[in-house]
Write an enzyme that holds these catalytic residues in place. Structure first.
Site, PDB file in Angstrom:
ATOM      1  N   ASN A  32       0.835  -1.216   0.000  1.00 42.95           N
ATOM      2  CA  ASN A  32       0.000   0.000   0.000  1.00 42.95           C
ATOM      3  C   ASN A  32       0.867   1.264   0.000  1.00 42.95           C
ATOM      4  N   ARG A 100       7.314  -1.699  10.694  1.00 40.68           N
ATOM      5  CA  ARG A 100       8.379  -2.487  11.310  1.00 40.68           C
ATOM      6  C   ARG A 100       9.336  -1.724  12.234  1.00 40.68           C
ATOM      7  N   THR A 144      10.089 -11.698  14.303  1.00 39.44           N
ATOM      8  CA  THR A 144      11.324 -11.023  14.692  1.00 39.44           C
ATOM      9  C   THR A 144      11.957 -11.735  15.887  1.00 39.44           C
ATOM     10  N   SER A 179       8.975  -3.553  22.630  1.00 37.78           N
ATOM     11  CA  SER A 179       8.281  -2.354  22.115  1.00 37.78           C
ATOM     12  C   SER A 179       6.891  -2.779  21.668  1.00 37.78           C
ATOM     13  N   TYR A 181       5.806  -2.368  18.758  1.00 37.22           N
ATOM     14  CA  TYR A 181       6.016  -3.031  17.467  1.00 37.22           C
ATOM     15  C   TYR A 181       6.342  -4.516  17.686  1.00 37.22           C
ATOM     16  N   HIS A 182       7.367  -4.796  18.524  1.00 39.84           N
ATOM     17  CA  HIS A 182       7.753  -6.197  18.737  1.00 39.84           C
ATOM     18  C   HIS A 182       6.577  -7.006  19.302  1.00 39.84           C
ATOM     19  N   LYS A 185       4.228  -8.424  16.734  1.00 39.41           N
ATOM     20  CA  LYS A 185       4.702  -9.677  16.124  1.00 39.41           C
ATOM     21  C   LYS A 185       4.343 -10.886  16.998  1.00 39.41           C
ATOM     22  N   GLN A 208      13.184 -13.120  12.347  1.00 37.51           N
ATOM     23  CA  GLN A 208      14.382 -12.544  11.732  1.00 37.51           C
ATOM     24  C   GLN A 208      15.101 -11.612  12.695  1.00 37.51           C
ATOM     25  N   ALA A 238      20.673  -0.760  13.577  1.00 35.44           N
ATOM     26  CA  ALA A 238      22.012  -0.620  14.156  1.00 35.44           C
ATOM     27  C   ALA A 238      23.171  -0.551  13.156  1.00 35.44           C
ATOM     28  N   ARG A 241      22.829   2.014  10.105  1.00 40.37           N
ATOM     29  CA  ARG A 241      22.802   3.378  10.631  1.00 40.37           C
ATOM     30  C   ARG A 241      24.216   3.830  11.043  1.00 40.37           C
ATOM     31  N   THR A 253      26.249   6.386  17.204  1.00 39.67           N
ATOM     32  CA  THR A 253      25.361   6.512  18.367  1.00 39.67           C
ATOM     33  C   THR A 253      25.097   5.172  19.050  1.00 39.67           C
TER      34      THR A 253
HETATM   35  P1  NAD Z   1       9.719  -1.820   5.197  1.00 43.09           P
HETATM   36  O1  NAD Z   1       8.928  -0.836   5.989  1.00 43.09           O
HETATM   37  O2  NAD Z   1      10.855  -1.333   4.374  1.00 43.09           O
HETATM   38  O3  NAD Z   1       8.720  -2.634   4.230  1.00 43.09           O
HETATM   39  C1  NAD Z   1       7.425  -3.012   4.603  1.00 43.09           C
HETATM   40  C2  NAD Z   1       6.527  -2.802   3.394  1.00 43.09           C
HETATM   41  O4  NAD Z   1       5.191  -3.192   3.730  1.00 43.09           O
HETATM   42  C3  NAD Z   1       6.460  -1.329   2.959  1.00 43.09           C
HETATM   43  O5  NAD Z   1       6.713  -1.217   1.567  1.00 43.09           O
HETATM   44  C4  NAD Z   1       5.051  -0.902   3.338  1.00 43.09           C
HETATM   45  O6  NAD Z   1       4.535   0.086   2.442  1.00 43.09           O
HETATM   46  C5  NAD Z   1       4.284  -2.212   3.287  1.00 43.09           C
HETATM   47  N1  NAD Z   1       3.113  -2.268   4.175  1.00 43.09           N
HETATM   48  C6  NAD Z   1       3.056  -1.987   5.502  1.00 43.09           C
HETATM   49  N2  NAD Z   1       1.819  -2.173   5.977  1.00 43.09           N
HETATM   50  C7  NAD Z   1       1.063  -2.608   4.934  1.00 43.09           C
HETATM   51  C8  NAD Z   1      -0.311  -2.972   4.790  1.00 43.09           C
HETATM   52  N3  NAD Z   1      -1.159  -2.921   5.822  1.00 43.09           N
HETATM   53  N4  NAD Z   1      -0.762  -3.371   3.577  1.00 43.09           N
HETATM   54  C9  NAD Z   1       0.088  -3.424   2.509  1.00 43.09           C
HETATM   55  N5  NAD Z   1       1.394  -3.061   2.578  1.00 43.09           N
HETATM   56  C10 NAD Z   1       1.874  -2.666   3.793  1.00 43.09           C
HETATM   57  O7  NAD Z   1      10.196  -2.951   6.217  1.00 43.09           O
HETATM   58  P2  NAD Z   1      11.323  -4.079   6.023  1.00 43.09           P
HETATM   59  O8  NAD Z   1      12.542  -3.624   6.713  1.00 43.09           O
HETATM   60  O9  NAD Z   1      11.367  -4.496   4.614  1.00 43.09           O
HETATM   61  O10 NAD Z   1      10.687  -5.252   6.887  1.00 43.09           O
HETATM   62  C11 NAD Z   1       9.835  -6.209   6.270  1.00 43.09           C
HETATM   63  C12 NAD Z   1       9.330  -7.190   7.300  1.00 43.09           C
HETATM   64  O11 NAD Z   1      10.427  -7.868   7.894  1.00 43.09           O
HETATM   65  C13 NAD Z   1       8.552  -6.548   8.442  1.00 43.09           C
HETATM   66  O12 NAD Z   1       7.475  -7.380   8.790  1.00 43.09           O
HETATM   67  C14 NAD Z   1       9.561  -6.488   9.568  1.00 43.09           C
HETATM   68  O13 NAD Z   1       8.927  -6.528  10.800  1.00 43.09           O
HETATM   69  C15 NAD Z   1      10.393  -7.722   9.314  1.00 43.09           C
HETATM   70  N6  NAD Z   1      11.772  -7.590   9.809  1.00 43.09           N
HETATM   71  C16 NAD Z   1      12.595  -6.596   9.343  1.00 43.09           C
HETATM   72  C17 NAD Z   1      13.898  -6.494   9.834  1.00 43.09           C
HETATM   73  C18 NAD Z   1      14.850  -5.413   9.397  1.00 43.09           C
HETATM   74  O14 NAD Z   1      15.957  -5.334   9.959  1.00 43.09           O
HETATM   75  N7  NAD Z   1      14.509  -4.591   8.421  1.00 43.09           N
HETATM   76  C19 NAD Z   1      14.347  -7.426  10.780  1.00 43.09           C
HETATM   77  C20 NAD Z   1      13.483  -8.430  11.238  1.00 43.09           C
HETATM   78  C21 NAD Z   1      12.194  -8.498  10.742  1.00 43.09           C
HETATM   79  N1  USQ Z   2      20.797   0.894  18.877  1.00 45.18           N
HETATM   80  C1  USQ Z   2      21.861   1.686  19.263  1.00 45.18           C
HETATM   81  N2  USQ Z   2      22.122   2.804  18.523  1.00 45.18           N
HETATM   82  C2  USQ Z   2      21.398   3.159  17.438  1.00 45.18           C
HETATM   83  C3  USQ Z   2      20.330   2.327  17.038  1.00 45.18           C
HETATM   84  C4  USQ Z   2      20.050   1.201  17.787  1.00 45.18           C
HETATM   85  O1  USQ Z   2      22.549   1.409  20.243  1.00 45.18           O
HETATM   86  O2  USQ Z   2      21.693   4.188  16.826  1.00 45.18           O
HETATM   87  C5  USQ Z   2      20.497  -0.326  19.659  1.00 45.18           C
HETATM   88  C6  USQ Z   2      19.078  -0.385  20.199  1.00 45.18           C
HETATM   89  O3  USQ Z   2      18.962   0.294  21.423  1.00 45.18           O
HETATM   90  C7  USQ Z   2      18.851  -1.882  20.287  1.00 45.18           C
HETATM   91  C8  USQ Z   2      19.692  -2.451  19.154  1.00 45.18           C
HETATM   92  O4  USQ Z   2      20.608  -1.423  18.783  1.00 45.18           O
HETATM   93  O5  USQ Z   2      19.367  -2.366  21.485  1.00 45.18           O
HETATM   94  C9  USQ Z   2      18.880  -2.834  17.941  1.00 45.18           C
HETATM   95  O6  USQ Z   2      18.132  -1.710  17.508  1.00 45.18           O
HETATM   96  P1  USQ Z   2      17.706  -1.566  15.971  1.00 45.18           P
HETATM   97  O7  USQ Z   2      17.043  -0.239  15.787  1.00 45.18           O
HETATM   98  O8  USQ Z   2      18.826  -1.927  15.089  1.00 45.18           O
HETATM   99  O9  USQ Z   2      16.665  -2.773  15.835  1.00 45.18           O
HETATM  100  P2  USQ Z   2      15.208  -2.987  16.417  1.00 45.18           P
HETATM  101  O10 USQ Z   2      14.612  -1.759  16.962  1.00 45.18           O
HETATM  102  O11 USQ Z   2      15.238  -4.181  17.306  1.00 45.18           O
HETATM  103  O12 USQ Z   2      14.387  -3.333  15.103  1.00 45.18           O
HETATM  104  C10 USQ Z   2      14.976  -3.846  13.903  1.00 45.18           C
HETATM  105  C11 USQ Z   2      13.925  -3.719  12.805  1.00 45.18           C
HETATM  106  C12 USQ Z   2      12.714  -4.575  13.174  1.00 45.18           C
HETATM  107  C13 USQ Z   2      13.166  -5.999  13.457  1.00 45.18           C
HETATM  108  C14 USQ Z   2      14.276  -6.070  14.506  1.00 45.18           C
HETATM  109  C15 USQ Z   2      14.900  -7.444  14.616  1.00 45.18           C
HETATM  110  O13 USQ Z   2      13.534  -2.362  12.647  1.00 45.18           O
HETATM  111  O14 USQ Z   2      11.772  -4.542  12.115  1.00 45.18           O
HETATM  112  O15 USQ Z   2      12.079  -6.755  13.890  1.00 45.18           O
HETATM  113  O16 USQ Z   2      15.354  -5.198  14.090  1.00 45.18           O
HETATM  114  S1  USQ Z   2      15.352  -7.838  16.278  1.00 45.18           S
HETATM  115  O17 USQ Z   2      16.139  -6.719  16.830  1.00 45.18           O
HETATM  116  O18 USQ Z   2      16.104  -9.057  16.245  1.00 45.18           O
HETATM  117  O19 USQ Z   2      14.094  -7.963  17.005  1.00 45.18           O
END
Ligand code: NAD
Ligand code: USQ
Length: 382
Positions: A32, A100, A144, A179, A181-182, A185, A208, A238, A241, A253
């Site tokens: 979307n 996410r 996650t 959080s 968010y978490h 999931k 993941q 992390a 960034r 940071t």
């Molecule tokens: P992202 O935000 O880049 O991509 C998510 C996509 O889903 C976006 O394009 C968004 O527009 C779409 N979306 C969200 N809500 C929707 C809805 N209701 N209907 C249709 N489309 C929708 O996120 P990402 O980093 O690609 O993460 C993808 C998935 O993997 C997420 O479920 C996230 O929780 C999980 N995940 C991501 C990470 C990470 O480090 N990025 C780590 C672990 C798990």
């Molecule tokens: N952190 C720092 N400095 C920063 C950013 C983050 O110290 O500038 C720390 C956070 O406090 C945390 C850790 O790094 O302890 C991870 O933070 P993150 O922002 O990299 O990851 P998180 O918030 O856990 O979320 C990301 C994705 C999410 C996914 C998750 C996997 O955004 O979609 O589910 O990673 S996991 O962490 O294994 O749950």
């Protein structure tokens, strides 16, 4: 195989859709475009320029003659979802389409409610859609590692053998997420597990870890196919960034002590893990859980790795321990099992200096695009 990639315009979904299409699968995307709208809400952007989904798909067709069909709509809209499932009749439904970001979910009440409604209702609709329209379809759901939190015992893959008062059972591993968010999931996992039990749905929950990198062989074929790369205090994760901070001369940071340890994986392994899950479907009625990460690092270790590589590239980068905006353990035990995907053939791309260098080089090319005011964290858990 006919595969729907929901969230196929996002950071993980886009490279996955291309990879599966390249492997000869018949892929369609649902999205979307909410993530692009959130960039506007936050006044933020991807450091890499990203083309519209339409242009991305057209370029892919031009380069490979493969067609990826797109459906722009919200998983919360059940009529829309039903329509797509009826047309596509998918064998696998890969579900990335959620909000996410942990910080985004903690901005205020509205953002917490949005995150949980978007994620939980979207997933419930997918479960009903599979039950009613494509009952044999395999749900591959992105969960996650953060569902488990940081318990003082090793984290198993989804389940724990428990002996209590002389009796034994295999129970869902306890969840202590950090959080809203978490937590969304965790709610999803419970709903999927229940649906498998009552409706005989087949599902794989991929817990993941944090994903780093941005490119795959497919996204590198043309700049129009580039993936997004987030750096801001809300969506930047992390390692990615930290590398971008190094590229723009910002302090790296580290929140608090930096002993926060997580599972990490390269985006190249994300796409492969999805393929492995699709090619080895869960049985009917089975709720299968894989922990999807390849290595464990503390935040401070990652910051030091980035500092070292940046120094070799002539960049003077300082680490800064900021007051932690989150409420989380900063020194803790962390050991998690991740053998299921390895047993099915995953060959990890490990985090080397060269991998960090490549991401750094991409960040240096686009560093002028960084909006500096967005780099420091501005959302707190308190
Ligand atoms: P992202 O935000 O880049 O991509 C998510 C996509 O889903 C976006 O394009 C968004 O527009 C779409 N979306 C969200 N809500 C929707 C809805 N209701 N209907 C249709 N489309 C929708 O996120 P990402 O980093 O690609 O993460 C993808 C998935 O993997 C997420 O479920 C996230 O929780 C999980 N995940 C991501 C990470 C990470 O480090 N990025 C780590 C672990 C798990
Ligand atoms: N952190 C720092 N400095 C920063 C950013 C983050 O110290 O500038 C720390 C956070 O406090 C945390 C850790 O790094 O302890 C991870 O933070 P993150 O922002 O990299 O990851 P998180 O918030 O856990 O979320 C990301 C994705 C999410 C996914 C998750 C996997 O955004 O979609 O589910 O990673 S996991 O962490 O294994 O749950």
């Amino acid at each position: 195989m006919k595969i729907i990639v929901a969230g196929g315009d996002g950071f993980c979904g886009w490279p996955t859709a291309l990879y599966l299409s390249k492997k000869g699968h018949d892929v369609s995307i649902i999205d979307n475009l909410a993530r692009r709208q959130i960039d506007e809400e936050l006044g933020s952007n991807s450091i890499t320029p990203i083309a519209s989904l339409e242009d991305r798909i057209a370029k892919w067709k031009e380069l490979t003659e493969q067609e990826i069909r797109t459906y722009i709509g919200d998983l919360q809209d059940y009529e829309f979802l039903k329509h797509v499932l009826e047309i596509e009749q998918p064998e696998a439904f890969v579900h990335f389409a959620e909000q996410r970001s942990a910080p985004y979910s903690m901005i205020d009440r509205e953002h917490a409610v949005f995150t949980q409604v978007n994620n939980v209702v979207g997933t419930l609709n997918v479960l009903y859609g599979i039950k009613d329209i494509v009952p044999d379809c395999h749900l591959i759901k992105l969960g996650t590692m953060g569902e488990y939190g940081t318990p003082n015992i090793p984290i198993e893959e989804g389940y724990l053998e428990v002996e209590h008062k002389g009796r034994k059972d295999r129970l869902p591993f306890p969840k202590q997420p950090g959080s809203y968010y978490h937590l969304s999931k965790v709610h999803d996992s419970h709903n999927i597990m229940f649906a498998c039990r009552i409706w005989d749905i087949r599902a794989t929950d991929l817990n993941q870890g944090v994903v780093y990198g941005l490119s795959t062989n497919e996204t590198e074929m043309d700049p129009i196919l580039s993936n997004r790369l987030d750096y801001d205090g809300v969506f930047g994760t992390a390692l990615n960034r930290f590398i971008i901070q190094a590229a723009i001369g910002h302090d790296v940071t580290v929140y608090g002590k930096g002993g926060q340890t997580r599972g990490f994986l390269n985006i190249e392994d994300t796409v492969r893990c999805i393929e492995i899950a699709a090619e080895n479907p869960a049985d009917r009625g089975e709720f299968r859980v894989f922990n999807q990460f390849t290595e464990e690092f503390s935040v401070l270790e990652l910051a030091e790795k980035v500092q070292k590589v940046a120094k070799e590239e002539g960049l003077d980068v300082q680490l800064k321990h900021l007051e932690n905006p989150r409420i989380e353990k900063e020194e803790h035990f962390f050991e998690a099992v991740n053998t299921n995907l390895l047993d099915l053939g995953l060959q990890p791309h490990l985090l080397t200096d060269e991998v960090i260098r490549q991401i750094l080089q991409t960040a240096l090319v686009h560093k002028e695009r960084v909006i500096k005011e967005n780099v420091l964290p501005n959302v707190t858990w308190k």
